[in-house]
Design an enzyme around this catalytic site. Structure first.
Site, PDB file in Angstrom:
ATOM      1  N   ARG A 150     -22.439 -51.227 -13.142  1.00 25.61           N
ATOM      2  CA  ARG A 150     -22.312 -51.491 -14.572  1.00 25.61           C
ATOM      3  C   ARG A 150     -23.633 -51.309 -15.298  1.00 25.61           C
ATOM      4  O   ARG A 150     -24.693 -51.552 -14.751  1.00 25.61           O
ATOM      5  CB  ARG A 150     -21.865 -52.947 -14.811  1.00 25.61           C
ATOM      6  CG  ARG A 150     -20.454 -53.237 -14.317  1.00 25.61           C
ATOM      7  CD  ARG A 150     -20.077 -54.682 -14.606  1.00 25.61           C
ATOM      8  NE  ARG A 150     -21.093 -55.588 -14.111  1.00 25.61           N
ATOM      9  CZ  ARG A 150     -21.318 -56.798 -14.614  1.00 25.61           C
ATOM     10  NH1 ARG A 150     -20.610 -57.237 -15.639  1.00 25.61           N
ATOM     11  NH2 ARG A 150     -22.255 -57.571 -14.107  1.00 25.61           N
TER      12      ARG A 150
ATOM     13  N   SER B 232     -28.716 -55.010  -5.543  1.00 23.94           N
ATOM     14  CA  SER B 232     -28.376 -56.055  -4.569  1.00 23.94           C
ATOM     15  C   SER B 232     -28.327 -55.557  -3.135  1.00 23.94           C
ATOM     16  O   SER B 232     -27.273 -55.554  -2.492  1.00 23.94           O
ATOM     17  CB  SER B 232     -27.056 -56.697  -4.968  1.00 23.94           C
ATOM     18  OG  SER B 232     -27.154 -57.094  -6.311  1.00 23.94           O
TER      19      SER B 232
ATOM     20  N   ASP C  17     -28.669 -59.752  -6.921  1.00 24.65           N
ATOM     21  CA  ASP C  17     -27.609 -60.451  -7.676  1.00 24.65           C
ATOM     22  C   ASP C  17     -27.613 -61.968  -7.442  1.00 24.65           C
ATOM     23  O   ASP C  17     -27.274 -62.734  -8.351  1.00 24.65           O
ATOM     24  CB  ASP C  17     -26.211 -59.855  -7.411  1.00 24.65           C
ATOM     25  CG  ASP C  17     -25.863 -59.772  -5.937  1.00 24.65           C
ATOM     26  OD1 ASP C  17     -26.715 -60.076  -5.082  1.00 24.65           O
ATOM     27  OD2 ASP C  17     -24.712 -59.382  -5.634  1.00 24.65           O
TER      28      ASP C  17
HETATM   29  P1  ADP Z   1     -19.828 -57.094  -6.192  1.00 28.70           P
HETATM   30  O1  ADP Z   1     -20.097 -58.045  -5.093  1.00 28.70           O
HETATM   31  O2  ADP Z   1     -19.836 -55.705  -5.732  1.00 28.70           O
HETATM   32  O3  ADP Z   1     -20.656 -57.310  -7.392  1.00 28.70           O
HETATM   33  P2  ADP Z   1     -17.328 -58.447  -6.766  1.00 28.70           P
HETATM   34  O4  ADP Z   1     -17.982 -59.742  -6.980  1.00 28.70           O
HETATM   35  O5  ADP Z   1     -16.274 -58.032  -7.751  1.00 28.70           O
HETATM   36  O6  ADP Z   1     -18.314 -57.252  -6.693  1.00 28.70           O
HETATM   37  O7  ADP Z   1     -16.687 -58.493  -5.309  1.00 28.70           O
HETATM   38  C1  ADP Z   1     -15.949 -57.437  -4.821  1.00 28.70           C
HETATM   39  C2  ADP Z   1     -15.277 -57.871  -3.551  1.00 28.70           C
HETATM   40  O8  ADP Z   1     -14.363 -58.912  -3.853  1.00 28.70           O
HETATM   41  C3  ADP Z   1     -14.485 -56.779  -2.867  1.00 28.70           C
HETATM   42  O9  ADP Z   1     -14.887 -56.720  -1.518  1.00 28.70           O
HETATM   43  C4  ADP Z   1     -13.048 -57.196  -2.979  1.00 28.70           C
HETATM   44  O10 ADP Z   1     -12.361 -57.000  -1.774  1.00 28.70           O
HETATM   45  C5  ADP Z   1     -13.117 -58.679  -3.227  1.00 28.70           C
HETATM   46  N1  ADP Z   1     -12.053 -59.106  -4.146  1.00 28.70           N
HETATM   47  C6  ADP Z   1     -11.615 -58.493  -5.264  1.00 28.70           C
HETATM   48  N2  ADP Z   1     -10.583 -59.154  -5.803  1.00 28.70           N
HETATM   49  C7  ADP Z   1     -10.372 -60.246  -5.013  1.00 28.70           C
HETATM   50  C8  ADP Z   1      -9.433 -61.315  -5.027  1.00 28.70           C
HETATM   51  N3  ADP Z   1      -8.484 -61.396  -5.971  1.00 28.70           N
HETATM   52  N4  ADP Z   1      -9.525 -62.236  -4.038  1.00 28.70           N
HETATM   53  C9  ADP Z   1     -10.464 -62.138  -3.071  1.00 28.70           C
HETATM   54  N5  ADP Z   1     -11.341 -61.143  -2.994  1.00 28.70           N
HETATM   55  C10 ADP Z   1     -11.317 -60.201  -3.953  1.00 28.70           C
HETATM   56 MG    MG Z   2     -21.608 -58.556  -8.591  1.00 25.61          MG
END
Ligand code: ADP
Ligand code: MG
Length: 467
Positions: free
Chosen positions: A83, A144, A198
């Protein structure tokens, strides 16, 4: 409870395949002792080079005080989404506009140049779309991955994790790579002020409004934590004495806990198989037992095994998605565990999405049971990690800022963690787990804002000294 003798043996058989996920409180305490000693070895200069948990000092020395002001660009790179954000800080008021861009897999596994050119292109588009081309923009970069920080705006990548493996970046200063790409691809006037992880952004973002915040935790694509540490305990700290507070945020990078084999006594056959087929075998062992990138796959491996053993889903076609790696998403675990009655509406939908046609209510029950075991182990391990930090910091009361989709969307993660932390910390300590909003955007902008505030104060002091 099963009623007939036949069923009993079936349930007993299932139990034998999943019992490795049920760990006693004593076992979690043993994990804490190990984690504590690994963290110590990471903080100590003489042992850091062999330690798995690197305990990187971040150069972030102060938490925000709520007076931060200005417009900042922020980048969030390090997992599922990339983002670009425009963050406007006016005291406690924060306005954020953001856009998510896709990073195609060929770029995640391509060259560093391709990756940073792609990022620069996205920044160029964002700046144009928001009509801020003419402005000089300070940038906070949330990157991150494990980095050895050399300054607030200089960080060398130690290794890639979480599905990224771009050539020619390990060992390089990622701010320099971004700076060069921005020069090549855009004519935006961007100054990179800070690069943060992060977890650090999450802590900063929550600390903006909660002075008790001491720990940041990520439960998303990956799993990591950071906390505020006294400089006296940081053997690696080499910077000269200054008038900043005598403390620094440590980015633990605890996802690598267990890489030396010390967690083998709790790993199951499913953890081992997942690791073997990952792009970084033997690495990020703790992360692979907890985070969103892997949890669905662990569940899938268990379900696959139970099905092959004839204990589940007799109607499943061997061609269906249940037998394909990576096709059981972690969000399914959240959906399935949100079923609270005997109709199993979500579970049925997930099984249908996987291409399984004939299943029974009993199948649904077992599928849900497996999800609850795998997610509870993840929540308890994360809790054991937090309890280790809470005990180490030793404050009577503290807040832990948490971000990431796994924590946000899983229906039981928060409660499971609270229960287990309570069990594992010293009596009398109080804690709170608080969802941190937009740690990676607002947090990165806050780090940049605090740095600019300190820079201005220093500038004024230097002027005074010169006069
Ligand atoms: P990032 O860590 O990349 O910043 P997020 O915090 O959105 O991104 O985390 C993404 C991860 O969360 C992915 O591995 C995905 O499988 C998991 N995820 C996405 N939606 C859900 C959900 N509804 N419940 C549990 N895990 C989820
Ligand atoms: Mg994140």
């Amino acid at each position: 409870m099963p009623s007939t003798k036949d069923q009993l043996t079936k349930y007993e058989k299932i139990e034998a395949f999943v019992k490795g996920f049920k760990l006693s409180t004593l076992t979690y305490k043993r994990v804490m002792t190990l984690l504590n000693s690994e963290m110590k070895s990471g903080l100590t200069k003489q042992t850091n080079h062999v330690a798995d948990i690197k305990m990187f000092p971040t150069f972030v020395r102060s938490l925000p005080d709520g007076t931060e002001k200005g417009e900042f660009l922020a980048l969030d790179l390090g997992g599922t989404n990339f983002r670009v954000l425009l963050v406007k800080l006016h005291g406690s008021d924060v306005e954020i506009e953001s856009k998510t861009y896709l990073i195609p897999q060929r770029i995640m596994l391509g060259t560093g140049k391709q990756l940073f050119d792609h990022i620069a292109d996205c920044i160029g588009k964002f700046v144009k779309d928001h009509n801020i081309q003419g402005q000089k923009l300070p940038l906070g970069f949330t990157f991150s991955f494990p980095c050895k920080q050399e300054d607030l705006a200089a960080a060398r990548l130690s290794k890639w994790t979480k599905g990224f493996r771009c050539e020619g970046v390990v060992g390089e200063n990622i701010c320099h790579l971004l700076h060069e790409a921005l020069k090549r691809r855009t004519n935006c006037d961007v100054e990179i002020i800070a690069v943060v992880n992060d977890a650090v952004g999450t802590l900063m973002s929550a600390a903006h409004s909660d002075r008790n915040c001491e720990i940041g935790l990520i439960l998303g694509t990956g799993c990591n934590a950071c906390y505020m540490e006294d400089l006296d305990n940081v053997g690696l700290w080499e910077a000269a004495d200054d008038d900043h507070p005598q403390q620094v945020i440590i980015n633990t990078e605890w996802g690598a806990f267990g890489d030396n084999g010390c967690l083998d006594f709790i790993r199951t056959e499913y953890d081992r198989e997942l690791d073997t087929y990952s792009i970084n075998p033997g690495k990020q062992i703790m992360e692979k037992m907890i985070s969103g990138m892997y949890m669905g796959e662990i569940v899938r491996l268990v379900l696959e095994r139970l099905t092959m053993e004839g204990l589940l889903l007799h109607g499943a076609d061997r061609e269906c998605l249940l037998f394909e790696r990576g096709k059981f998403y972690t969000k399914y675990v959240s959906e399935i565990e949100s079923d609270h009655d005997e109709f199993f509406a979500n579970t049925k939908q997930v099984l249908e999405e996987l291409g399984i046609e004939n299943f029974t209510t009993e199948d649904c029950k077992i599928v849900k049971y497996v999800c609850t075991l795998v997610s509870a182990r993840a929540a308890f391990l994360a809790a054991a990690g937090l309890a280790t930090l809470i005990n180490k910091i030793g404050r009577k009361e503290m807040t832990i800022a948490v971000d990431g989709s796994l924590y946000r969307f899983h229906p039981r993660f928060h409660n499971l963690m609270c229960l287990k932390i309570q069990e594992l910390i010293r009596p009398g300590q109080k804690f709170k787990l608080a969802l941190s909003h937009d740690g990676s955007g607002k947090g990165a902008a806050l780090v940049a804002a605090v740095a600019m505030r300190l820079r201005n104060i220093k500038g004024l002091k230097d002027v005074e000294v010169a006069a």
